[in-house]
Design a protein around this motif. Structure first.
Motif, PDB file in Angstrom:
ATOM      1  N   ALA A  51      21.886 -61.989   7.496  1.00  0.00           N
ATOM      2  CA  ALA A  51      21.139 -61.744   8.971  1.00  0.00           C
ATOM      3  C   ALA A  51      22.238 -62.052  10.058  1.00  0.00           C
ATOM      4  O   ALA A  51      22.612 -61.191  10.898  1.00  0.00           O
ATOM      5  CB  ALA A  51      19.940 -62.480   9.251  1.00  0.00           C
ATOM      6  N   ALA A  52      22.838 -63.262   9.687  1.00  0.00           N
ATOM      7  CA  ALA A  52      24.184 -63.467  10.605  1.00  0.00           C
ATOM      8  C   ALA A  52      25.314 -62.854  10.500  1.00  0.00           C
ATOM      9  O   ALA A  52      25.712 -62.079  11.773  1.00  0.00           O
ATOM     10  CB  ALA A  52      24.579 -64.914  10.356  1.00  0.00           C
ATOM     11  N   ASN A  53      25.513 -62.127   9.513  1.00  0.00           N
ATOM     12  CA  ASN A  53      26.721 -61.168   9.419  1.00  0.00           C
ATOM     13  C   ASN A  53      26.401 -59.820  10.014  1.00  0.00           C
ATOM     14  O   ASN A  53      27.336 -59.320  10.463  1.00  0.00           O
ATOM     15  CB  ASN A  53      27.067 -61.343   7.904  1.00  0.00           C
ATOM     16  CG  ASN A  53      27.579 -62.430   7.271  1.00  0.00           C
ATOM     17  OD1 ASN A  53      28.426 -63.175   8.201  1.00  0.00           O
ATOM     18  ND2 ASN A  53      27.645 -62.488   5.895  1.00  0.00           N
ATOM     19  N   GLY A  73      34.131 -61.318  14.494  1.00  0.00           N
ATOM     20  CA  GLY A  73      33.599 -62.014  13.227  1.00  0.00           C
ATOM     21  C   GLY A  73      33.059 -63.329  13.637  1.00  0.00           C
ATOM     22  O   GLY A  73      33.237 -63.957  14.790  1.00  0.00           O
ATOM     23  N   ILE A  74      32.504 -63.995  12.668  1.00  0.00           N
ATOM     24  CA  ILE A  74      31.665 -65.502  12.838  1.00  0.00           C
ATOM     25  C   ILE A  74      32.874 -66.516  12.326  1.00  0.00           C
ATOM     26  O   ILE A  74      33.365 -66.389  11.059  1.00  0.00           O
ATOM     27  CB  ILE A  74      30.522 -65.679  11.765  1.00  0.00           C
ATOM     28  CG1 ILE A  74      29.656 -64.649  12.593  1.00  0.00           C
ATOM     29  CG2 ILE A  74      30.051 -66.932  11.837  1.00  0.00           C
ATOM     30  CD1 ILE A  74      28.345 -64.591  11.535  1.00  0.00           C
ATOM     31  N   VAL A  88      20.549 -66.883  15.443  1.00  0.00           N
ATOM     32  CA  VAL A  88      20.248 -66.196  14.357  1.00  0.00           C
ATOM     33  C   VAL A  88      18.964 -66.802  13.638  1.00  0.00           C
ATOM     34  O   VAL A  88      19.126 -67.908  13.384  1.00  0.00           O
ATOM     35  CB  VAL A  88      20.951 -65.503  13.460  1.00  0.00           C
ATOM     36  CG1 VAL A  88      21.911 -64.401  14.122  1.00  0.00           C
ATOM     37  CG2 VAL A  88      21.888 -66.549  12.581  1.00  0.00           C
ATOM     38  N   GLU A  89      17.886 -66.059  13.378  1.00  0.00           N
ATOM     39  CA  GLU A  89      16.906 -66.672  12.457  1.00  0.00           C
ATOM     40  C   GLU A  89      16.311 -65.711  11.556  1.00  0.00           C
ATOM     41  O   GLU A  89      16.239 -64.427  11.848  1.00  0.00           O
ATOM     42  CB  GLU A  89      15.821 -66.888  13.414  1.00  0.00           C
ATOM     43  CG  GLU A  89      14.474 -67.662  12.694  1.00  0.00           C
ATOM     44  CD  GLU A  89      13.484 -68.164  13.763  1.00  0.00           C
ATOM     45  OE1 GLU A  89      13.712 -69.008  14.508  1.00  0.00           O
ATOM     46  OE2 GLU A  89      12.339 -67.716  13.628  1.00  0.00           O
ATOM     47  N   SER A  90      15.970 -66.392  10.205  1.00  0.00           N
ATOM     48  CA  SER A  90      15.199 -65.676   9.454  1.00  0.00           C
ATOM     49  C   SER A  90      13.762 -66.038   9.110  1.00  0.00           C
ATOM     50  O   SER A  90      13.829 -67.284   9.015  1.00  0.00           O
ATOM     51  CB  SER A  90      15.916 -65.261   8.062  1.00  0.00           C
ATOM     52  OG  SER A  90      17.172 -64.608   7.983  1.00  0.00           O
ATOM     53  N   LEU A  91      12.670 -65.394   9.441  1.00  0.00           N
ATOM     54  CA  LEU A  91      11.360 -65.634   9.166  1.00  0.00           C
ATOM     55  C   LEU A  91      10.812 -64.895   8.092  1.00  0.00           C
ATOM     56  O   LEU A  91      10.674 -63.745   8.152  1.00  0.00           O
ATOM     57  CB  LEU A  91      10.652 -65.382  10.382  1.00  0.00           C
ATOM     58  CG  LEU A  91       9.118 -65.698  10.566  1.00  0.00           C
ATOM     59  CD1 LEU A  91       8.747 -66.986  10.242  1.00  0.00           C
ATOM     60  CD2 LEU A  91       8.546 -65.105  11.970  1.00  0.00           C
ATOM     61  N   ALA A  92      10.381 -65.529   7.016  1.00  0.00           N
ATOM     62  CA  ALA A  92       9.778 -64.874   5.675  1.00  0.00           C
ATOM     63  C   ALA A  92       8.155 -65.341   5.715  1.00  0.00           C
ATOM     64  O   ALA A  92       7.924 -66.531   5.916  1.00  0.00           O
ATOM     65  CB  ALA A  92      10.527 -65.199   4.755  1.00  0.00           C
ATOM     66  N   PHE A  93       7.393 -64.525   5.350  1.00  0.00           N
ATOM     67  CA  PHE A  93       5.833 -64.452   5.023  1.00  0.00           C
ATOM     68  C   PHE A  93       5.523 -63.439   4.384  1.00  0.00           C
ATOM     69  O   PHE A  93       6.090 -62.332   4.377  1.00  0.00           O
ATOM     70  CB  PHE A  93       5.143 -64.818   6.393  1.00  0.00           C
ATOM     71  CG  PHE A  93       5.288 -63.795   7.239  1.00  0.00           C
ATOM     72  CD1 PHE A  93       4.379 -62.635   7.372  1.00  0.00           C
ATOM     73  CD2 PHE A  93       6.421 -63.559   8.139  1.00  0.00           C
ATOM     74  CE1 PHE A  93       4.607 -61.698   8.380  1.00  0.00           C
ATOM     75  CE2 PHE A  93       6.552 -62.420   9.076  1.00  0.00           C
ATOM     76  CZ  PHE A  93       5.543 -61.617   9.148  1.00  0.00           C
ATOM     77  N   PHE A 112      15.689 -62.393  13.900  1.00  0.00           N
ATOM     78  CA  PHE A 112      16.031 -62.426  15.267  1.00  0.00           C
ATOM     79  C   PHE A 112      17.549 -62.597  15.475  1.00  0.00           C
ATOM     80  O   PHE A 112      18.168 -63.348  14.749  1.00  0.00           O
ATOM     81  CB  PHE A 112      15.226 -63.732  16.045  1.00  0.00           C
ATOM     82  CG  PHE A 112      14.115 -63.811  15.601  1.00  0.00           C
ATOM     83  CD1 PHE A 112      12.872 -63.399  16.627  1.00  0.00           C
ATOM     84  CD2 PHE A 112      13.208 -64.089  14.383  1.00  0.00           C
ATOM     85  CE1 PHE A 112      11.377 -63.589  16.594  1.00  0.00           C
ATOM     86  CE2 PHE A 112      11.865 -64.326  14.283  1.00  0.00           C
ATOM     87  CZ  PHE A 112      11.114 -63.864  15.303  1.00  0.00           C
ATOM     88  N   ALA A 113      17.892 -62.191  16.440  1.00  0.00           N
ATOM     89  CA  ALA A 113      19.548 -62.427  16.794  1.00  0.00           C
ATOM     90  C   ALA A 113      19.512 -62.034  18.546  1.00  0.00           C
ATOM     91  O   ALA A 113      19.085 -61.415  19.098  1.00  0.00           O
ATOM     92  CB  ALA A 113      20.254 -61.146  16.318  1.00  0.00           C
ATOM     93  N   PHE A 114      19.742 -63.603  19.102  1.00  0.00           N
ATOM     94  CA  PHE A 114      20.079 -63.693  20.440  1.00  0.00           C
ATOM     95  C   PHE A 114      21.495 -64.252  20.588  1.00  0.00           C
ATOM     96  O   PHE A 114      22.073 -64.891  20.141  1.00  0.00           O
ATOM     97  CB  PHE A 114      18.699 -64.516  20.857  1.00  0.00           C
ATOM     98  CG  PHE A 114      17.480 -64.536  20.712  1.00  0.00           C
ATOM     99  CD1 PHE A 114      16.885 -63.656  20.050  1.00  0.00           C
ATOM    100  CD2 PHE A 114      16.537 -65.447  21.455  1.00  0.00           C
ATOM    101  CE1 PHE A 114      15.599 -63.283  19.896  1.00  0.00           C
ATOM    102  CE2 PHE A 114      15.362 -64.851  21.471  1.00  0.00           C
ATOM    103  CZ  PHE A 114      14.667 -63.989  20.564  1.00  0.00           C
TER     104      PHE A 114
END
Length: 307
Positions: A194-196, A211-212, A247-252, A266-268
Protein backbone atom coordinates in the motif's frame (compact mmCIF):
# COMPACT_ATOMS: atom_id res chain seq x y z
CA UNK A 1 -23.65 -10.49 -32.64
CA UNK A 2 -23.33 -11.70 -29.05
CA UNK A 3 -25.02 -9.75 -26.26
CA UNK A 4 -23.12 -9.62 -22.95
CA UNK A 5 -25.13 -8.50 -19.89
CA UNK A 6 -23.55 -5.76 -17.73
CA UNK A 7 -21.83 -6.51 -14.39
CA UNK A 8 -24.23 -7.23 -11.55
CA UNK A 9 -25.81 -9.74 -9.18
CA UNK A 10 -27.70 -12.52 -11.01
CA UNK A 11 -29.15 -15.91 -10.11
CA UNK A 12 -26.36 -18.44 -9.89
CA UNK A 13 -26.81 -20.85 -12.83
CA UNK A 14 -25.28 -23.65 -10.77
CA UNK A 15 -27.41 -22.91 -7.66
CA UNK A 16 -30.40 -20.63 -8.42
CA UNK A 17 -31.26 -20.13 -4.71
CA UNK A 18 -28.38 -17.63 -4.33
CA UNK A 19 -27.12 -14.66 -6.30
CA UNK A 20 -23.67 -14.56 -7.90
CA UNK A 21 -21.60 -11.60 -9.17
CA UNK A 22 -21.17 -11.44 -12.99
CA UNK A 23 -18.24 -9.05 -13.80
CA UNK A 24 -19.36 -8.45 -17.39
CA UNK A 25 -17.26 -11.24 -18.90
CA UNK A 26 -17.22 -14.12 -16.41
CA UNK A 27 -18.65 -15.36 -13.10
CA UNK A 28 -16.71 -14.49 -9.91
CA UNK A 29 -16.64 -16.41 -6.61
CA UNK A 30 -18.81 -13.82 -4.86
CA UNK A 31 -22.23 -15.11 -3.79
CA UNK A 32 -24.94 -13.74 -1.51
CA UNK A 33 -28.44 -14.52 -0.33
CA UNK A 34 -31.17 -13.09 -2.60
CA UNK A 35 -32.20 -9.52 -1.78
CA UNK A 36 -35.66 -8.01 -1.71
CA UNK A 37 -35.61 -6.71 -5.29
CA UNK A 38 -36.32 -9.03 -8.25
CA UNK A 39 -33.15 -10.76 -9.42
CA UNK A 40 -32.63 -11.21 -13.17
CA UNK A 41 -31.89 -14.62 -14.56
CA UNK A 42 -28.29 -15.61 -15.03
CA UNK A 43 -26.55 -14.10 -18.09
CA UNK A 44 -26.90 -16.48 -21.06
CA UNK A 45 -23.95 -18.53 -22.22
CA UNK A 46 -22.30 -17.13 -25.31
CA UNK A 47 -23.05 -19.10 -28.46
CA UNK A 48 -23.00 -18.87 -32.21
CA UNK A 49 -25.92 -17.87 -34.45
CA UNK A 50 -28.72 -20.34 -35.06
CA UNK A 51 -32.51 -20.77 -34.79
CA UNK A 52 -32.37 -20.85 -30.97
CA UNK A 53 -30.20 -17.73 -30.89
CA UNK A 54 -32.50 -15.85 -33.24
CA UNK A 55 -35.51 -16.80 -31.14
CA UNK A 56 -33.78 -15.57 -27.95
CA UNK A 57 -32.90 -12.25 -29.59
CA UNK A 58 -36.48 -11.84 -30.79
CA UNK A 59 -37.84 -12.53 -27.29
CA UNK A 60 -35.44 -10.03 -25.73
CA UNK A 61 -36.41 -7.38 -28.30
CA UNK A 62 -40.10 -8.00 -27.67
CA UNK A 63 -39.52 -7.77 -23.94
CA UNK A 64 -37.69 -4.47 -24.37
CA UNK A 65 -40.63 -3.02 -26.32
CA UNK A 66 -43.03 -4.23 -23.63
CA UNK A 67 -40.93 -2.73 -20.84
CA UNK A 68 -40.71 0.61 -22.67
CA UNK A 69 -44.47 0.73 -23.12
CA UNK A 70 -45.20 -0.14 -19.49
CA UNK A 71 -42.62 2.29 -18.07
CA UNK A 72 -43.98 5.09 -20.29
CA UNK A 73 -47.49 4.43 -19.00
CA UNK A 74 -46.30 4.45 -15.40
CA UNK A 75 -44.49 7.74 -15.85
CA UNK A 76 -47.56 9.39 -17.43
CA UNK A 77 -50.08 8.05 -14.89
CA UNK A 78 -47.94 8.36 -11.77
CA UNK A 79 -45.81 11.44 -12.46
CA UNK A 80 -47.06 13.31 -9.42
CA UNK A 81 -47.44 10.57 -6.86
CA UNK A 82 -43.71 10.31 -5.98
CA UNK A 83 -43.51 6.59 -6.77
CA UNK A 84 -42.32 6.62 -10.39
CA UNK A 85 -39.00 4.88 -9.72
CA UNK A 86 -40.48 2.09 -7.59
CA UNK A 87 -43.32 1.48 -10.06
CA UNK A 88 -40.95 1.35 -13.01
CA UNK A 89 -38.73 -1.13 -11.18
CA UNK A 90 -41.68 -3.41 -10.51
CA UNK A 91 -42.66 -3.52 -14.19
CA UNK A 92 -39.40 -5.14 -15.30
CA UNK A 93 -40.36 -8.64 -16.47
CA UNK A 94 -38.57 -11.46 -14.59
CA UNK A 95 -35.83 -13.01 -16.64
CA UNK A 96 -34.82 -9.85 -18.51
CA UNK A 97 -31.06 -9.28 -17.97
CA UNK A 98 -30.55 -5.90 -16.34
CA UNK A 99 -27.80 -3.86 -14.78
CA UNK A 100 -27.05 -4.15 -11.02
CA UNK A 101 -29.08 -1.95 -8.71
CA UNK A 102 -26.61 0.95 -8.81
CA UNK A 103 -25.78 0.58 -12.51
CA UNK A 104 -22.01 0.64 -11.94
CA UNK A 105 -19.17 -1.82 -12.17
CA UNK A 106 -17.66 -3.25 -8.95
CA UNK A 107 -14.64 -0.97 -9.14
CA UNK A 108 -16.72 2.19 -9.53
CA UNK A 109 -18.71 2.82 -6.35
CA UNK A 110 -21.89 4.83 -6.20
CA UNK A 111 -22.65 7.71 -3.89
CA UNK A 112 -26.03 8.35 -2.32
CA UNK A 113 -27.04 11.74 -1.06
CA UNK A 114 -27.87 12.71 2.52
CA UNK A 115 -30.93 11.06 4.04
CA UNK A 116 -32.59 12.49 7.14
CA UNK A 117 -29.53 14.53 7.97
CA UNK A 118 -27.11 11.57 7.60
CA UNK A 119 -23.82 12.16 5.75
CA UNK A 120 -23.37 10.97 2.19
CA UNK A 121 -22.04 7.46 1.76
CA UNK A 122 -20.22 5.53 -0.93
CA UNK A 123 -21.68 2.10 -1.68
CA UNK A 124 -19.34 -0.79 -2.47
CA UNK A 125 -21.85 -3.42 -3.62
CA UNK A 126 -19.28 -6.08 -4.45
CA UNK A 127 -17.90 -6.15 -0.91
CA UNK A 128 -21.24 -5.44 0.77
CA UNK A 129 -20.25 -2.25 2.60
CA UNK A 130 -20.93 1.46 2.65
CA UNK A 131 -18.31 4.04 3.59
CA UNK A 132 -19.09 7.55 4.87
CA UNK A 133 -18.02 10.42 2.61
CA UNK A 134 -16.56 13.08 4.95
CA UNK A 135 -16.67 16.76 4.13
CA UNK A 136 -13.90 17.66 1.71
CA UNK A 137 -14.05 14.29 -0.07
CA UNK A 138 -15.72 13.36 -3.35
CA UNK A 139 -16.55 10.20 -5.29
CA UNK A 140 -13.92 9.37 -7.93
CA UNK A 141 -14.40 10.84 -11.39
CA UNK A 142 -12.10 10.26 -14.36
CA UNK A 143 -9.67 8.37 -12.10
CA UNK A 144 -7.70 5.47 -13.56
CA UNK A 145 -6.86 3.79 -10.24
CA UNK A 146 -8.69 0.49 -9.73
CA UNK A 147 -11.14 0.13 -6.84
CA UNK A 148 -10.89 3.82 -5.87
CA UNK A 149 -13.91 4.69 -3.71
CA UNK A 150 -13.22 8.33 -2.76
CA UNK A 151 -10.64 11.09 -3.20
CA UNK A 152 -9.98 14.64 -2.17
CA UNK A 153 -11.12 17.01 -4.94
CA UNK A 154 -8.68 18.24 -7.56
CA UNK A 155 -5.08 17.35 -8.35
CA UNK A 156 -1.67 19.00 -8.16
CA UNK A 157 1.65 18.67 -9.99
CA UNK A 158 3.62 15.82 -8.44
CA UNK A 159 6.87 17.03 -6.83
CA UNK A 160 8.93 14.24 -8.44
CA UNK A 161 8.41 12.71 -11.86
CA UNK A 162 5.92 14.66 -14.01
CA UNK A 163 2.30 13.82 -13.41
CA UNK A 164 -0.77 14.72 -11.38
CA UNK A 165 -1.12 13.70 -7.75
CA UNK A 166 -4.02 13.67 -5.28
CA UNK A 167 -3.91 14.70 -1.63
CA UNK A 168 -6.03 11.80 -0.40
CA UNK A 169 -7.23 8.46 -1.74
CA UNK A 170 -9.27 5.58 -0.29
CA UNK A 171 -9.37 2.22 -2.08
CA UNK A 172 -11.59 -0.81 -1.30
CA UNK A 173 -10.65 -4.16 -2.80
CA UNK A 174 -11.45 -7.85 -2.42
CA UNK A 175 -8.67 -10.21 -1.36
CA UNK A 176 -8.66 -12.94 -4.02
CA UNK A 177 -5.03 -14.01 -4.52
CA UNK A 178 -4.31 -14.88 -0.89
CA UNK A 179 -5.56 -17.90 1.02
CA UNK A 180 -4.98 -16.08 4.31
CA UNK A 181 -8.13 -14.95 6.15
CA UNK A 182 -6.69 -13.47 9.36
CA UNK A 183 -7.34 -9.68 9.34
CA UNK A 184 -4.14 -9.10 11.32
CA UNK A 185 -1.96 -11.07 8.92
CA UNK A 186 -3.61 -9.55 5.85
CA UNK A 187 -3.14 -5.97 7.09
CA UNK A 188 0.48 -6.59 8.06
CA UNK A 189 1.20 -8.16 4.67
CA UNK A 190 -0.57 -5.41 2.73
CA UNK A 191 0.83 -2.24 4.31
CA UNK A 192 4.18 -2.34 2.49
CA UNK A 193 2.53 -2.70 -0.91
CA UNK A 194 0.00 0.00 0.00
CA UNK A 195 2.82 2.42 0.86
CA UNK A 196 4.80 1.65 -2.29
CA UNK A 197 1.74 1.99 -4.50
CA UNK A 198 0.87 5.39 -3.01
CA UNK A 199 4.31 6.99 -2.59
CA UNK A 200 7.02 4.97 -4.35
CA UNK A 201 6.25 3.87 -7.93
CA UNK A 202 2.96 4.31 -9.74
CA UNK A 203 1.38 1.94 -12.29
CA UNK A 204 3.52 3.45 -15.08
CA UNK A 205 6.76 2.95 -13.16
CA UNK A 206 7.19 6.68 -12.45
CA UNK A 207 8.24 8.00 -9.06
CA UNK A 208 6.00 11.00 -8.34
CA UNK A 209 7.64 11.55 -4.93
CA UNK A 210 11.12 10.16 -5.79
CA UNK A 211 10.46 7.10 -3.69
CA UNK A 212 10.06 6.33 0.02
CA UNK A 213 13.13 7.07 2.15
CA UNK A 214 11.79 5.78 5.49
CA UNK A 215 8.64 4.81 7.35
CA UNK A 216 7.48 4.73 10.97
CA UNK A 217 4.70 2.67 12.55
CA UNK A 218 2.02 4.93 14.02
CA UNK A 219 -0.74 2.51 14.91
CA UNK A 220 -1.58 -1.18 14.75
CA UNK A 221 -4.37 -3.11 16.37
CA UNK A 222 -7.81 -4.66 16.28
CA UNK A 223 -10.85 -2.65 15.24
CA UNK A 224 -14.54 -3.42 14.76
CA UNK A 225 -15.65 -2.84 11.16
CA UNK A 226 -19.34 -3.17 10.24
CA UNK A 227 -19.85 -5.38 13.27
CA UNK A 228 -16.95 -7.67 12.37
CA UNK A 229 -13.45 -8.11 13.71
CA UNK A 230 -10.84 -6.24 11.70
CA UNK A 231 -7.26 -5.10 12.00
CA UNK A 232 -5.42 -1.97 10.86
CA UNK A 233 -1.80 -0.95 10.36
CA UNK A 234 -0.87 2.72 9.85
CA UNK A 235 2.50 4.11 8.73
CA UNK A 236 3.99 7.57 8.40
CA UNK A 237 6.20 7.59 5.30
CA UNK A 238 8.92 10.03 4.27
CA UNK A 239 9.63 10.59 0.59
CA UNK A 240 12.52 11.86 -1.52
CA UNK A 241 10.59 15.05 -2.31
CA UNK A 242 7.34 16.45 -1.01
CA UNK A 243 5.82 16.20 2.46
CA UNK A 244 5.39 12.41 2.47
CA UNK A 245 2.20 11.01 3.86
CA UNK A 246 0.22 8.52 5.92
CA UNK A 247 -0.83 5.09 4.67
CA UNK A 248 -3.09 2.53 6.29
CA UNK A 249 -4.24 -1.00 5.49
CA UNK A 250 -7.53 -2.05 7.10
CA UNK A 251 -8.56 -5.73 6.76
CA UNK A 252 -11.86 -7.37 7.69
CA UNK A 253 -14.29 -10.02 6.44
CA UNK A 254 -17.07 -9.01 4.08
CA UNK A 255 -20.59 -9.44 5.45
CA UNK A 256 -21.96 -10.84 2.16
CA UNK A 257 -21.59 -14.05 0.20
CA UNK A 258 -18.66 -16.21 1.23
CA UNK A 259 -17.35 -13.43 3.52
CA UNK A 260 -14.21 -12.99 1.44
CA UNK A 261 -11.72 -10.67 3.20
CA UNK A 262 -11.71 -7.01 2.22
CA UNK A 263 -8.80 -4.55 2.32
CA UNK A 264 -9.45 -0.81 2.57
CA UNK A 265 -6.34 1.28 1.83
CA UNK A 266 -5.88 4.88 2.88
CA UNK A 267 -3.23 7.27 1.50
CA UNK A 268 -3.19 10.84 2.89
CA UNK A 269 -0.58 13.45 2.05
CA UNK A 270 1.07 14.97 5.12
CA UNK A 271 1.45 18.72 5.58
CA UNK A 272 -1.04 21.55 5.75
CA UNK A 273 -2.57 20.72 2.36
CA UNK A 274 -3.29 17.08 3.16
CA UNK A 275 -6.65 15.84 4.50
CA UNK A 276 -7.11 15.56 8.30
CA UNK A 277 -5.59 12.36 9.63
CA UNK A 278 -8.69 11.97 11.81
CA UNK A 279 -10.66 11.20 8.61
CA UNK A 280 -9.05 7.74 8.58
CA UNK A 281 -10.74 6.96 11.87
CA UNK A 282 -14.00 8.66 10.86
CA UNK A 283 -14.26 6.57 7.70
CA UNK A 284 -13.38 3.34 9.54
CA UNK A 285 -15.93 4.04 12.28
CA UNK A 286 -18.63 4.73 9.70
CA UNK A 287 -18.26 1.59 7.57
CA UNK A 288 -21.52 -0.36 7.54
CA UNK A 289 -22.88 -3.49 5.91
CA UNK A 290 -25.06 -2.60 2.93
CA UNK A 291 -28.74 -2.64 3.78
CA UNK A 292 -28.08 -2.48 7.52
CA UNK A 293 -27.67 1.09 8.71
CA UNK A 294 -27.77 -0.08 12.31
CA UNK A 295 -24.69 -2.28 12.04
CA UNK A 296 -21.98 -0.81 14.21
CA UNK A 297 -18.58 0.07 12.91
CA UNK A 298 -15.55 0.65 15.08
CA UNK A 299 -15.56 3.25 17.80
CA UNK A 300 -12.72 5.48 18.88
CA UNK A 301 -11.77 3.31 21.83
CA UNK A 302 -11.50 0.23 19.64
CA UNK A 303 -9.03 1.70 17.17
CA UNK A 304 -5.58 0.93 18.47
CA UNK A 305 -3.49 0.37 20.35
CA UNK A 306 -1.11 3.10 19.23
CA UNK A 307 2.60 2.48 19.21
Amino acid sequence: MSMTPPPGWYRDPSYPLVERWWDGTAWTDHRRQPGTLPVPLAPPERGGPGPGRAKAVALVAAGAVLVTSIVTGVLVLGRNDGRDGAAAARTTPPGTPSAPSKGRSPSVPSTSGPRSGAPSVVVDELNGITLPLPGGWVEPRDAAEDDLVMTTPGTYDCPGDPGLCRRGRVVSRTVTANAEDSPKTLAEQDIDDAANTAYDRDALGDRPYRGITSHRLLKAGSVAVAGRAGYLVRWRVRTGVGPGGYVESLAFASSVGSQTPVIVRFAFDAGADGPPLADMDRITEGIRATGDAGTGGGVGSSIGPSR
